[in-house]
Design a protein around this motif. Structure first.
Motif, short mmCIF file in Angstrom:
data_model
loop_
_atom_site.label_atom_id
_atom_site.label_comp_id
_atom_site.label_asym_id
_atom_site.label_seq_id
_atom_site.Cartn_x
_atom_site.Cartn_y
_atom_site.Cartn_z
N MET A 58 0.83 -1.20 0.00
CA MET A 58 0.00 0.00 0.00
C MET A 58 0.86 1.25 0.00
SD MET A 58 -2.79 -1.36 2.79
CE MET A 58 -3.49 0.24 3.13
N GLN A 59 1.93 1.21 0.79
CA GLN A 59 2.84 2.34 0.88
C GLN A 59 3.57 2.56 -0.45
OE1 GLN A 59 6.19 2.00 3.72
NE2 GLN A 59 5.19 3.63 4.87
N ARG A 60 3.94 1.46 -1.09
CA ARG A 60 4.74 1.56 -2.32
C ARG A 60 3.91 2.06 -3.50
NH1 ARG A 60 5.83 -2.31 -6.23
NH2 ARG A 60 5.07 -4.02 -4.93
N VAL A 61 2.70 1.52 -3.67
CA VAL A 61 1.89 1.91 -4.84
C VAL A 61 1.08 3.17 -4.59
CG1 VAL A 61 1.75 -0.50 -5.57
CG2 VAL A 61 -0.13 0.49 -4.25
N GLY A 62 0.93 3.55 -3.33
CA GLY A 62 0.13 4.72 -3.01
C GLY A 62 -1.30 4.35 -2.67
N LEU A 63 -1.85 5.06 -1.70
CA LEU A 63 -3.19 4.73 -1.22
C LEU A 63 -4.24 4.84 -2.32
CD1 LEU A 63 -4.83 3.94 1.30
CD2 LEU A 63 -5.20 6.37 1.72
N ALA A 64 -4.16 5.89 -3.13
CA ALA A 64 -5.17 6.10 -4.17
C ALA A 64 -5.18 4.95 -5.17
CB ALA A 64 -4.91 7.43 -4.89
N ASN A 65 -3.98 4.53 -5.62
CA ASN A 65 -3.90 3.42 -6.58
C ASN A 65 -4.40 2.13 -5.95
OD1 ASN A 65 -2.79 4.98 -8.62
ND2 ASN A 65 -0.70 4.67 -7.89
N PHE A 66 -4.02 1.89 -4.69
CA PHE A 66 -4.45 0.67 -4.02
C PHE A 66 -5.97 0.61 -3.90
CE2 PHE A 66 -5.65 -1.58 -0.11
CZ PHE A 66 -5.10 -2.83 -0.37
N VAL A 67 -6.57 1.70 -3.45
CA VAL A 67 -8.02 1.74 -3.24
C VAL A 67 -8.77 1.48 -4.54
CG1 VAL A 67 -9.94 3.27 -2.64
CG2 VAL A 67 -7.92 3.19 -1.18
N GLU A 68 -8.33 2.10 -5.61
CA GLU A 68 -9.01 1.91 -6.90
C GLU A 68 -8.85 0.48 -7.40
OE1 GLU A 68 -7.73 4.77 -9.71
OE2 GLU A 68 -8.52 6.47 -8.57
N THR A 69 -7.66 -0.07 -7.25
CA THR A 69 -7.40 -1.41 -7.79
C THR A 69 -8.21 -2.48 -7.07
OG1 THR A 69 -5.15 -0.70 -8.31
CG2 THR A 69 -5.60 -3.04 -8.42
N VAL A 70 -8.39 -2.33 -5.76
CA VAL A 70 -9.14 -3.34 -5.01
C VAL A 70 -10.63 -3.00 -4.94
CG1 VAL A 70 -7.13 -4.02 -3.66
CG2 VAL A 70 -8.68 -2.30 -2.73
N LYS A 71 -11.03 -2.01 -5.74
CA LYS A 71 -12.45 -1.68 -5.96
C LYS A 71 -13.15 -1.19 -4.69
CE LYS A 71 -12.62 -5.19 -9.59
NZ LYS A 71 -13.21 -6.46 -10.06
#
Length: 429
Positions: free
Chosen positions: A375-388
């Motif tokens: 989560m830290q590496r990819v960024g919170l915004a990217n993580f949240v969108e990817t896991v829907k």
């Protein structure tokens, strides 16, 4: 039976001193009573580790039981000539019952089996929650597994890069604050994800921890990749007469559990109102007011005045992700991902979130990278969108303070350009 050999362990003797019980005493007493050389060899090797300031356990290959990839932690001594009874000292994790409720007969059978098959030493419980059976040789692993599953109806816990044994607090069984049935949910997740529990296929370990209320008695916020914490979405229930009784000294604060502290005359302003982290409470001398929209469910007021305040009745859970102890990137606390979700069997909505997270983590996670590090590496915004998941304000501790706000192209197209067009239409000159 050969004579027990004891080792010279002056530093272990130091650990026996003082007012508190010592594990050294326990190990020695058990070794004496049951004639277990492994107990004394273990203390001898620990003495050597203290002296050399390094461990004397080595990685000597992977061990396990047929069909399982987890549950057994291989351990070998690199001082086998000095301590032959612990040449192999494999640790076995056993899946604990939800909330750690045991029948004494089950515990007796388990200890009798382990006294026969292993060192007899146990740890109730490991940091993940499992029953820990400390120390046996490779040849006894399959017999131990057979005895556990066929006679005791117990199963191995998780170890390695897999789902670790789910753990929960005591829940509604004995706690009045529990907002969810922690035991039912813990059992359901354990049974649903057996394959993930016993056959390591993840980038690294993954932990579920379930707390019935925001007091979080299993410390999930600090330790779990996926925390499920019971909460409420309606208002805190207030008994105004009981509030007055606390203020008047008729009821003892903190349920009378002073923990060595002399409260003196109870001051509701000092002990409750001023300590509210969101300052959502007000006492006018006659009545307590709570702005429930601002409440962040810290439970402090409820803990101090349990007969006056209670959680609401419209209950569910908050989902947090990403906690871990210091491994690669240092310790991390978990982040709120879903502020409120209702939890009712078969928990399909919860399981959809879990499986979306796993899919992304298994695809993008590096070797030995915990979920929080991803989560830290990819960024919170990217993580949240990817896991829907939906972006929600609760994910952000405070508003961003830098001026570099980035917008997506489609947002730009539909945002400020539209505003400019509307402005020009209103001001044709």
């Amino acid at each position: 039976m050969s004579e027990i050999k004891k080792h010279d362990t002056p530093m272990m003797e130091e650990l026996k001193k003082g007012p508190f019980p010592s594990f050294v005493d326990d190990i020695e007493q058990y070794g004496e009573k049951h004639k277990k050389q492994a107990c004394f060899d273990l203390l001898g090797q620990l003495e050597l580790s203290y002296k050399h300031k390094e461990t004397h356990w080595k990685h000597g290959g992977i061990v396990g039981v047929f069909g399982y990839g987890g549950g057994v932690i291989g351990r070998y001594s690199d001082q086998q000539d000095k301590f032959p009874a612990i040449w192999a000292f494999h640790t076995i994790r056993v899946n604990q019952p939800a909330s750690k409720f045991y029948h004494t007969s089950a515990l007796r059978k388990l200890c009798e089996m382990w006294d026969h098959r292993g060192s007899g030493m146990t740890n109730f419980h490991g940091s993940t929650g499992d029953i820990i059976l400390l120390g046996t040789v490779t040849e006894q692993l399959e017999p131990v597994f057979f005895d556990l599953t066929h006679q005791l109806k117990m199963d191995l816990g998780g170890s390695g890069s897999n789902l670790r044994t789910p753990a929960c607090c005591i829940g509604k069984a004995r706690c009045e604050w529990s907002c969810i049935d922690t035991q039912e949910l813990c059992y359901d997740l354990t049974m649903t994800y057996q394959d993930e529990l016993h056959r390591p296929a993840f980038p690294y370990k993954f932990k579920f921890k379930i707390s019935g209320c925001p007091n979080d008695c299993v410390a999930s916020i600090a330790r779990a990749d996926f925390s499920i914490i019971g909460t409420w979405i309606d208002d805190i229930r207030i008994d105004q007469e009981a509030v007055k009784a606390y203020v008047g000294g008729e009821l003892k604060p903190n349920a009378g559990a002073h923990a060595g502290r002399d409260w003196g005359k109870f001051d509701i302003q000092k002990e409750v109102i001023d300590l509210c982290p969101t300052q959502c409470m007000y006492w006018d001398g006659e009545k307590l007011y709570i702005n429930n929209k601002e409440c962040n469910r810290c439970m402090h007021c409820i803990n101090v005045m349990p007969e006056a305040l209670r959680p609401g009745t419209d209950t569910g859970a908050t989902i947090l992700m990403g906690a871990k102890a210091p491994i690669l990137e240092g310790a991390q606390l978990s982040t709120v991902m879903v502020p409120f979700i209702r939890l009712e069997p078969p928990y399909d909505e919860l399981k959809e979130i879990i499986e979306n997270v796993w899919m992304f983590w298994m695809e993008e996670g590096k070797n030995r990278e915990r979920l929080g590090e991803l989560m830290q590496r990819v960024g919170l915004a990217n993580f949240v969108e990817t896991v829907k998941l939906k972006h929600v304000p609760q994910m952000v501790k405070e508003p961003r303070s830098n001026p570099y706000v980035f917008w997506k192209e489609e947002e730009v197209e539909g945002g400020w350009k539209r505003d400019i067009k509307e402005y020009r239409e209103r001001h044709p000159a």
